[in-house]
Design an enzyme around this catalytic site. Sequence first.
Site, PDB file in Angstrom:
ATOM      1  N   GLY A  11      -7.014   1.857  -5.375  1.00 13.92           N
ATOM      2  CA  GLY A  11      -7.577   1.152  -6.175  1.00 13.92           C
ATOM      3  C   GLY A  11      -8.902   1.292  -6.288  1.00 13.92           C
ATOM      4  NE  ARG A  14     -11.098  -3.978 -11.925  1.00 14.86           N
ATOM      5  CZ  ARG A  14      -9.765  -3.849 -12.642  1.00 14.86           C
ATOM      6  NH1 ARG A  14      -9.532  -3.019 -13.659  1.00 14.86           N
ATOM      7  NH2 ARG A  14      -8.877  -4.827 -12.244  1.00 14.86           N
ATOM      8  CB  VAL A  65      -0.595   1.542  -3.691  1.00 10.87           C
ATOM      9  CG1 VAL A  65      -1.305   2.750  -4.144  1.00 10.87           C
ATOM     10  CG2 VAL A  65      -1.241   0.346  -4.187  1.00 10.87           C
ATOM     11  CG  ASN A  91     -10.067  -1.804  -2.685  1.00 10.90           C
ATOM     12  OD1 ASN A  91     -10.787  -2.602  -2.253  1.00 10.90           O
ATOM     13  ND2 ASN A  91      -9.725  -1.459  -3.898  1.00 10.90           N
ATOM     14  CB  SER A 143      -8.649 -12.230   0.901  1.00  8.79           C
ATOM     15  OG  SER A 143      -9.264 -13.315   0.738  1.00  8.79           O
ATOM     16  CE1 TYR A 156      -5.703 -11.394  -3.596  1.00  6.29           C
ATOM     17  CE2 TYR A 156      -6.779 -13.120  -2.230  1.00  6.29           C
ATOM     18  CZ  TYR A 156      -6.898 -11.869  -2.933  1.00  6.29           C
ATOM     19  OH  TYR A 156      -7.654 -11.172  -2.782  1.00  6.29           O
ATOM     20  CB  ALA A 158       2.037 -14.872   1.452  1.00  7.47           C
TER      21      ALA A 158
HETATM   22  P1  NAP Z   1     -10.576  -5.528  -8.963  1.00  2.00           P
HETATM   23  O1  NAP Z   1     -11.802  -5.418  -9.635  1.00  2.00           O
HETATM   24  O2  NAP Z   1      -9.382  -6.214  -9.783  1.00  2.00           O
HETATM   25  O3  NAP Z   1      -9.985  -4.006  -8.672  1.00  2.00           O
HETATM   26  C1  NAP Z   1      -8.604  -3.951  -7.836  1.00  2.00           C
HETATM   27  C2  NAP Z   1      -8.411  -2.507  -8.138  1.00  2.00           C
HETATM   28  O4  NAP Z   1      -7.088  -2.385  -7.559  1.00  2.00           O
HETATM   29  C3  NAP Z   1      -8.179  -2.209  -9.634  1.00  2.00           C
HETATM   30  O5  NAP Z   1      -8.705  -0.996  -9.925  1.00  2.00           O
HETATM   31  C4  NAP Z   1      -6.594  -1.933  -9.812  1.00  2.00           C
HETATM   32  O6  NAP Z   1      -6.240  -0.858 -10.764  1.00  2.00           O
HETATM   33  C5  NAP Z   1      -6.163  -1.501  -8.394  1.00  2.00           C
HETATM   34  N1  NAP Z   1      -4.631  -1.912  -8.308  1.00  2.00           N
HETATM   35  C6  NAP Z   1      -4.228  -2.889  -8.062  1.00  2.00           C
HETATM   36  N2  NAP Z   1      -2.836  -2.730  -8.139  1.00  2.00           N
HETATM   37  C7  NAP Z   1      -2.697  -1.465  -7.800  1.00  2.00           C
HETATM   38  C8  NAP Z   1      -1.297  -0.569  -7.781  1.00  2.00           C
HETATM   39  N3  NAP Z   1      -0.331  -1.323  -7.662  1.00  2.00           N
HETATM   40  N4  NAP Z   1      -1.496   0.366  -7.659  1.00  2.00           N
HETATM   41  C9  NAP Z   1      -2.735   1.076  -7.653  1.00  2.00           C
HETATM   42  N5  NAP Z   1      -3.785   0.638  -7.874  1.00  2.00           N
HETATM   43  C10 NAP Z   1      -3.864  -0.825  -8.117  1.00  2.00           C
HETATM   44  O7  NAP Z   1     -10.528  -6.276  -7.709  1.00  2.00           O
HETATM   45  P2  NAP Z   1     -11.644  -6.081  -6.439  1.00  2.00           P
HETATM   46  O8  NAP Z   1     -12.313  -7.449  -6.572  1.00  2.00           O
HETATM   47  O9  NAP Z   1     -12.336  -4.865  -6.527  1.00  2.00           O
HETATM   48  O10 NAP Z   1     -10.650  -6.027  -5.000  1.00  2.00           O
HETATM   49  C11 NAP Z   1     -10.386  -5.148  -4.220  1.00  2.00           C
HETATM   50  C12 NAP Z   1      -9.479  -5.567  -3.005  1.00  2.00           C
HETATM   51  O11 NAP Z   1     -10.574  -6.763  -2.405  1.00  2.00           O
HETATM   52  C13 NAP Z   1      -8.397  -6.334  -3.486  1.00  2.00           C
HETATM   53  O12 NAP Z   1      -7.476  -6.126  -2.383  1.00  2.00           O
HETATM   54  C14 NAP Z   1      -8.668  -7.688  -3.250  1.00  2.00           C
HETATM   55  O13 NAP Z   1      -7.630  -8.518  -3.054  1.00  2.00           O
HETATM   56  C15 NAP Z   1      -9.807  -7.803  -2.136  1.00  2.00           C
HETATM   57  N6  NAP Z   1     -10.672  -8.862  -2.054  1.00  2.00           N
HETATM   58  C16 NAP Z   1     -11.422  -9.238  -3.287  1.00  2.00           C
HETATM   59  C17 NAP Z   1     -12.186 -10.453  -3.248  1.00  2.00           C
HETATM   60  C18 NAP Z   1     -13.187 -10.641  -4.257  1.00  2.00           C
HETATM   61  O14 NAP Z   1     -14.049 -11.832  -4.297  1.00  2.00           O
HETATM   62  N7  NAP Z   1     -13.237  -9.842  -5.359  1.00  2.00           N
HETATM   63  C19 NAP Z   1     -12.175 -11.045  -1.962  1.00  2.00           C
HETATM   64  C20 NAP Z   1     -11.448 -10.723  -1.025  1.00  2.00           C
HETATM   65  C21 NAP Z   1     -10.662  -9.712  -1.043  1.00  2.00           C
HETATM   66  P3  NAP Z   1      -5.461  -1.526 -12.160  1.00  2.00           P
HETATM   67  O15 NAP Z   1      -6.593  -2.239 -12.928  1.00  2.00           O
HETATM   68  O16 NAP Z   1      -4.845  -0.400 -12.618  1.00  2.00           O
HETATM   69  O17 NAP Z   1      -4.459  -2.585 -11.666  1.00  2.00           O
END
Ligand code: NAP
Length: 248
Positions: A11, A14, A65, A91, A143, A156, A158
């Site tokens: 992922g 971005r 994934v 990620n 998280s 989420y 879970a």
């Molecule tokens: P984001 O900007 O939405 O980026 C998530 C990335 O994961 C996107 O590029 C998305 O691609 C990709 N992705 C999702 N499902 C996928 C799949 N099945 N196969 C391949 N790629 C997939 O979110 P983020 O904030 O950067 O989050 C990154 C990680 O950090 C996540 O695991 C999230 O739960 C965790 N996290 C984030 C926060 C926060 O506050 N932002 C806090 C705690 C944890 P698509 O657009 O193609 O789906």
Amino acid sequence: MGDRKTAVVTGAKRGIGQAIAIALAKEGFDIAINVRGSSSVEEGRAVAKECMAFGVDADVFTADVSHFEECAEMVKKIAIRMGSIDVLVNNAGITRDTFIARMSEAQYDEVIAANQKSVYNMMRQVVPVMMKQRSGSIVNMSSVVGVRGNASQFNYAASKAAIIGMTLSAAKELGGRGIRVNAVAPGFIETEMTAVLPEKVREAMAAATSLKRSGRPEEVAEAVVFLAGEKARYITGQILCVDGGIMM
Ligand code: NAP
């Protein structure tokens, strides 16, 4: 290939994944950038270009994934193209937020598949490669919601709590094989995932931290780089909160 080391980031087109890919490239890792499908390859290539600016090799690999077979195919391709897999950062993640009484089976299943089963799908393929090498480092993205829970994030939470159990179990099982497994638990980070939240919620989240602000993707990436690399060589089975003090 020789001394070169490869990191796989899922992922990574971005947000936090992109920041992790760039930060690992800056540390000298060759980078395998995973994106979900062909429509995201251009964005993946842009991230690869940013990585290559640090003089490393980088390429884009597609797989949803949440699909076991797609991960198997992708990991085979990465091992051939990049030569080794030294670091895996799980990620990729999604949210499908709603209240329990309204949560559809699809909303529950999609989040579990993308966030939790994906970690199994990727580790099932990458761990045998690392076992052969007798070295490797895995960082999973949990998280604070997986530890504290959050209203409207039953699915989420879970998935993110499961990642903690998976990380600890794998760390116990794989330490003797030279493989370290840790997790990072971010708090409230400014990305597209959180941009959809109402301004009031975003302000409240920032106010709940000790540092009185939200975090940036680069601040999570730095923790991931530390756990992934040699400076953390005696650290395994840890869940590192990168949350501005929201967990205290
Ligand atoms: P984001 O900007 O939405 O980026 C998530 C990335 O994961 C996107 O590029 C998305 O691609 C990709 N992705 C999702 N499902 C996928 C799949 N099945 N196969 C391949 N790629 C997939 O979110 P983020 O904030 O950067 O989050 C990154 C990680 O950090 C996540 O695991 C999230 O739960 C965790 N996290 C984030 C926060 C926060 O506050 N932002 C806090 C705690 C944890 P698509 O657009 O193609 O789906």
